[in-house]
Design a protein around this motif. Structure first.
Motif, PDB file in Angstrom:
ATOM      1  N   ASN A 127       1.028  -1.644   0.152  1.00 49.23           N
ATOM      2  CA  ASN A 127      -0.303   0.115   0.012  1.00 49.23           C
ATOM      3  C   ASN A 127       1.140   1.203   0.499  1.00 49.23           C
ATOM      4  OD1 ASN A 127      -2.925   1.502   1.022  1.00 49.23           O
ATOM      5  ND2 ASN A 127      -1.333   2.147   2.584  1.00 49.23           N
ATOM      6  N   VAL A 128       1.920   0.881   0.836  1.00 50.11           N
ATOM      7  CA  VAL A 128       3.056   1.763   0.555  1.00 50.11           C
ATOM      8  C   VAL A 128       3.428   2.294  -0.562  1.00 50.11           C
ATOM      9  CG1 VAL A 128       4.816   3.202   2.068  1.00 50.11           C
ATOM     10  CG2 VAL A 128       3.126   2.162   3.563  1.00 50.11           C
ATOM     11  N   ILE A 129       3.686   1.984  -1.073  1.00 52.93           N
ATOM     12  CA  ILE A 129       4.387   1.921  -2.487  1.00 52.93           C
ATOM     13  C   ILE A 129       3.069   2.221  -3.475  1.00 52.93           C
ATOM     14  CG2 ILE A 129       5.067   0.453  -4.428  1.00 52.93           C
ATOM     15  CD1 ILE A 129       6.019  -1.264  -2.782  1.00 52.93           C
ATOM     16  N   PHE A 146      12.312  -3.486  -5.132  1.00 48.20           N
ATOM     17  CA  PHE A 146      12.500  -2.624  -3.797  1.00 48.20           C
ATOM     18  C   PHE A 146      13.046  -3.132  -2.946  1.00 48.20           C
ATOM     19  CE2 PHE A 146       8.664  -1.996  -6.057  1.00 48.20           C
ATOM     20  CZ  PHE A 146       8.363  -0.227  -6.285  1.00 48.20           C
ATOM     21  N   SER A 147      13.614  -2.082  -2.333  1.00 47.24           N
ATOM     22  CA  SER A 147      14.610  -1.947  -0.700  1.00 47.24           C
ATOM     23  C   SER A 147      13.788  -1.299   0.157  1.00 47.24           C
ATOM     24  CB  SER A 147      15.730  -1.844  -1.043  1.00 47.24           C
ATOM     25  OG  SER A 147      16.004  -0.453  -1.269  1.00 47.24           O
ATOM     26  N   ILE A 195       8.441  -8.798   0.293  1.00 49.80           N
ATOM     27  CA  ILE A 195       7.045  -9.314   1.838  1.00 49.80           C
ATOM     28  C   ILE A 195       6.412  -8.072   1.333  1.00 49.80           C
ATOM     29  CG2 ILE A 195       6.237 -10.446   3.531  1.00 49.80           C
ATOM     30  CD1 ILE A 195       9.181 -11.579   3.942  1.00 49.80           C
ATOM     31  N   PRO A 196       4.887  -8.398   0.141  1.00 50.07           N
ATOM     32  CA  PRO A 196       4.599  -7.363   0.055  1.00 50.07           C
ATOM     33  C   PRO A 196       3.236  -6.705   1.993  1.00 50.07           C
ATOM     34  CG  PRO A 196       3.431  -9.112  -1.470  1.00 50.07           C
ATOM     35  CD  PRO A 196       5.122  -9.442  -0.831  1.00 50.07           C
ATOM     36  N   SER A 197       3.187  -7.803   2.675  1.00 52.49           N
ATOM     37  CA  SER A 197       2.397  -7.259   3.274  1.00 52.49           C
ATOM     38  C   SER A 197       3.391  -6.814   5.237  1.00 52.49           C
ATOM     39  CB  SER A 197       2.045  -9.300   4.440  1.00 52.49           C
ATOM     40  OG  SER A 197       3.217 -10.084   4.654  1.00 52.49           O
ATOM     41  N   MET A 198       4.757  -6.728   4.927  1.00 52.72           N
ATOM     42  CA  MET A 198       5.723  -6.214   5.672  1.00 52.72           C
ATOM     43  C   MET A 198       5.007  -4.598   6.260  1.00 52.72           C
ATOM     44  SD  MET A 198       9.241  -6.564   4.255  1.00 52.72           S
ATOM     45  CE  MET A 198      10.006  -6.104   6.390  1.00 52.72           C
ATOM     46  N   GLN A 199       5.436  -4.255   7.530  1.00 53.37           N
ATOM     47  CA  GLN A 199       4.415  -3.842   8.189  1.00 53.37           C
ATOM     48  C   GLN A 199       6.036  -1.729   8.170  1.00 53.37           C
ATOM     49  OE1 GLN A 199       1.558  -2.481   9.739  1.00 53.37           O
ATOM     50  NE2 GLN A 199       1.074  -3.639   9.140  1.00 53.37           N
ATOM     51  N   VAL A 200       5.792  -0.998   7.470  1.00 49.24           N
ATOM     52  CA  VAL A 200       6.529   0.146   7.782  1.00 49.24           C
ATOM     53  C   VAL A 200       6.398   0.356   8.771  1.00 49.24           C
ATOM     54  CG1 VAL A 200       6.658   0.055   4.581  1.00 49.24           C
ATOM     55  CG2 VAL A 200       4.766   1.495   5.513  1.00 49.24           C
ATOM     56  N   ARG A 209       2.436  -4.611  -5.333  1.00 53.31           N
ATOM     57  CA  ARG A 209       2.510  -6.338  -4.904  1.00 53.31           C
ATOM     58  C   ARG A 209       2.645  -6.905  -5.647  1.00 53.31           C
ATOM     59  NH1 ARG A 209      -2.841  -7.704  -4.362  1.00 53.31           N
ATOM     60  NH2 ARG A 209      -3.180  -6.692  -2.324  1.00 53.31           N
ATOM     61  N   GLN A 210       2.779  -7.029  -6.639  1.00 58.86           N
ATOM     62  CA  GLN A 210       3.752  -8.028  -7.375  1.00 58.86           C
ATOM     63  C   GLN A 210       4.893  -7.362  -7.870  1.00 58.86           C
ATOM     64  OE1 GLN A 210       2.228  -7.348 -11.786  1.00 58.86           O
ATOM     65  NE2 GLN A 210       2.902 -10.055 -12.298  1.00 58.86           N
TER      66      GLN A 210
END
Length: 208
Positions: free
Chosen positions: A102-104, A125-126, A134-139, A117-118
């Protein structure tokens, strides 16, 4: 249950509002919901009286589909939001907004959350200098998202950056488009989320 991979515009029509699942198309006259703002199917125009439970369920489904989260994942987000201090509904939306995909999307490096997500899964990304997939990572506030140098010429990223000026970037994020970099300045607040969401209905649904 597997992730839905059918027509995205059909989902928006079913939930009765724009979920912005198709990126830039959702901001144009080509948007299917703008053309046919009623539920799909031959009885879509009919009047249906919904029970209180159905109203709560539809709100939960709307938010879940908007962020591309499966049912079990969504329930875990709610349980975490309920454990945290503050308003449970606001905590839930903040957790969903802080997902890496979502942030991206919010930063304008992807046209939609599905596309973000894809791209994350492909390692484009880094996060804080480390490659992530991992798309679900929390920032968290202070985190830096960067498009890796070898991926900066990917056409979808360049197209997405042209679109971000139209939809805008939320105040809790800061984007440096020239350097393909974004910074998380703060935790998102309820007023930063402009989508028409009634999170209290979701809280009431899971409290039954």
């Amino acid at each position: 249950m597997a992730r839905y991979d059918g027509p995205k515009c059909r989902v928006c029509r079913r939930e009765g509002g724009k979920l912005f699942l198709k990126g830039d198309r959702c901001y144009t006259d080509k948007c299917a919901y703008e053309r046919r703002p009623y539920a799909p199917g031959q009885h879509g125009r009919g009047r249906v009286k919904m029970s209180d439970y159905a109203v709560m369920l539809r709100e939960k489904q709307k938010v879940r589909r908007m962020y591309g989260v499966l049912e079990n994942q969504f329930r875990l987000y709610f349980q975490e939001a309920d454990r945290k201090k503050g308003v449970t509904g606001h905590n839930l939306l903040a957790l969903l907004e802080q997902r890496l995909d979502n942030v991206i999307y919010r930063m304008g490096f992807a046209n939609s959350r599905d596309q973000a997500r894809q791209l994350v899964r492909h390692g484009i990304f880094s996060l804080n200098g480390r490659r992530v997939n991992i798309p679900s990572m929390q920032v968290k506030p202070g985190d830096t998202v960067l498009v890796r140098e070898e991926s900066r010429k990917v056409p979808v990223i360049q197209e997405a950056q042209q679109v971000i000026a139209r939809r805008g970037c939320p105040d809790w994020l800061e984007v440096d488009g020239e350097n393909f970099k974004g910074v998380v300045k703060a935790t998102p607040r309820r007023e930063d989320i402009q989508h028409p969401i009634n999170e209290q209905l979701i809280v009431e649904l899971y409290s039954k």
